[in-house]
Design a protein around this motif. Structure first.
Motif, PDB file in Angstrom:
ATOM      1  N   ALA A   1       0.835  -1.197   0.000  1.00  0.00           N
ATOM      2  CA  ALA A   1       0.000   0.000   0.000  1.00  0.00           C
ATOM      3  C   ALA A   1       0.869   1.247   0.000  1.00  0.00           C
ATOM      4  CB  ALA A   1      -0.901  -0.004   1.222  1.00  0.00           C
ATOM      5  N   SER A   2       0.366   2.278  -0.638  1.00  0.00           N
ATOM      6  CA  SER A   2       1.088   3.547  -0.679  1.00  0.00           C
ATOM      7  C   SER A   2       0.106   4.691  -0.884  1.00  0.00           C
ATOM      8  CB  SER A   2       2.120   3.535  -1.807  1.00  0.00           C
ATOM      9  OG  SER A   2       1.492   3.351  -3.063  1.00  0.00           O
ATOM     10  N   GLY A   3       0.607   5.917  -0.678  1.00  0.00           N
ATOM     11  CA  GLY A   3      -0.198   7.083  -0.971  1.00  0.00           C
ATOM     12  C   GLY A   3      -0.693   7.855   0.224  1.00  0.00           C
ATOM     13  N   GLY A   4      -0.439   7.372   1.422  1.00  0.00           N
ATOM     14  CA  GLY A   4      -0.898   8.097   2.593  1.00  0.00           C
ATOM     15  C   GLY A   4      -0.142   9.403   2.778  1.00  0.00           C
ATOM     16  N   GLY A   5      -0.633  10.218   3.700  1.00  0.00           N
ATOM     17  CA  GLY A   5       0.021  11.486   3.963  1.00  0.00           C
ATOM     18  C   GLY A   5      -0.852  12.384   4.806  1.00  0.00           C
ATOM     19  N   LEU A   6      -0.425  13.637   4.873  1.00  0.00           N
ATOM     20  CA  LEU A   6      -1.141  14.646   5.646  1.00  0.00           C
ATOM     21  C   LEU A   6      -1.934  15.525   4.701  1.00  0.00           C
ATOM     22  CD1 LEU A   6      -1.662  16.261   8.280  1.00  0.00           C
ATOM     23  CD2 LEU A   6       0.467  17.513   7.776  1.00  0.00           C
ATOM     24  N   VAL A   7      -3.206  15.733   5.007  1.00  0.00           N
ATOM     25  CA  VAL A   7      -4.061  16.546   4.162  1.00  0.00           C
ATOM     26  C   VAL A   7      -5.010  17.338   5.053  1.00  0.00           C
ATOM     27  CG1 VAL A   7      -5.763  14.696   3.875  1.00  0.00           C
ATOM     28  CG2 VAL A   7      -5.581  16.494   2.142  1.00  0.00           C
ATOM     29  N   GLN A   8      -5.410  18.497   4.585  1.00  0.00           N
ATOM     30  CA  GLN A   8      -6.360  19.300   5.338  1.00  0.00           C
ATOM     31  C   GLN A   8      -7.775  18.779   5.149  1.00  0.00           C
ATOM     32  OE1 GLN A   8      -5.749  23.395   4.110  1.00  0.00           O
ATOM     33  NE2 GLN A   8      -4.338  23.732   5.812  1.00  0.00           N
ATOM     34  N   ALA A   9      -8.608  19.055   6.107  1.00  0.00           N
ATOM     35  CA  ALA A   9     -10.016  18.667   5.996  1.00  0.00           C
ATOM     36  C   ALA A   9     -10.610  19.256   4.720  1.00  0.00           C
ATOM     37  CB  ALA A   9     -10.786  19.151   7.214  1.00  0.00           C
ATOM     38  N   GLY A  10     -11.393  18.426   4.044  1.00  0.00           N
ATOM     39  CA  GLY A  10     -11.966  18.829   2.772  1.00  0.00           C
ATOM     40  C   GLY A  10     -11.121  18.457   1.579  1.00  0.00           C
ATOM     41  N   GLY A  11      -9.903  18.027   1.836  1.00  0.00           N
ATOM     42  CA  GLY A  11      -8.987  17.682   0.764  1.00  0.00           C
ATOM     43  C   GLY A  11      -9.186  16.268   0.254  1.00  0.00           C
ATOM     44  N   SER A  12      -8.300  15.891  -0.652  1.00  0.00           N
ATOM     45  CA  SER A  12      -8.388  14.578  -1.290  1.00  0.00           C
ATOM     46  C   SER A  12      -7.053  13.871  -1.222  1.00  0.00           C
ATOM     47  CB  SER A  12      -8.805  14.726  -2.764  1.00  0.00           C
ATOM     48  OG  SER A  12     -10.058  15.344  -2.884  1.00  0.00           O
TER      49      SER A  12
END
Length: 124
Positions: free
Chosen positions: A5-16
């Motif tokens: 699995a890959s692609g995780g990270g930090l994102v703001q609410a409302g983001g994708s």
């Protein structure tokens, strides 16, 4: 079957964010999909796709926000996450099963193969 699995990270609410899961080895699976586990909580069902036919099934909490797709030629499954909320913060695990039946797809105990998990953090 080995799952990566890959692609995780930090994102703001409302983001994708888009997660990917690549399968190798003995790649036949009846269902492939995603579970998640937040700190202090049990692993929970997010959604799966039936590899033959492409039917998808989602948890109510992510329905209409998350979309699972597959690329059989690449033995890969994807999780497109939109309108992310802080409560979506968790480690996301890719899972696969060659034996699970439809009535049991939400139970992680019925999945034989698991990826290593990728962390998704949604900030408010």
């Amino acid at each position: 079957v080995q799952l990566q699995a890959s692609g995780g990270g930090l994102v703001q609410a409302g983001g994708s964010l888009r997660l990917s899961c690549a399968a190798s080895g003995r790649t036949f699976s009846r269902y492939m999909g995603w579970f998640r586990q937040a700190p202090g909580k049990e692993r929970e069902f997010v959604g799966v796709i039936k590899t033959s036919g492409g039917s998808t099934y989602y948890a109510d909490s992510v329905k209409d926000r998350f979309t699972i797709s597959r690329d059989n030629a690449k033995n890969a499954v994807y999780l497109q996450m939109t309108s992310l909320k802080p409560e979506d913060t968790a480690v996301y695990y890719c899972a696969a099963s060659s034996t699970v039946i439809l009535s049991a797809i939400r139970d992680p105990r019925h999945y034989d193969y698991w990826g290593q998990g990728t962390l998704v953090t949604v900030s408010s």
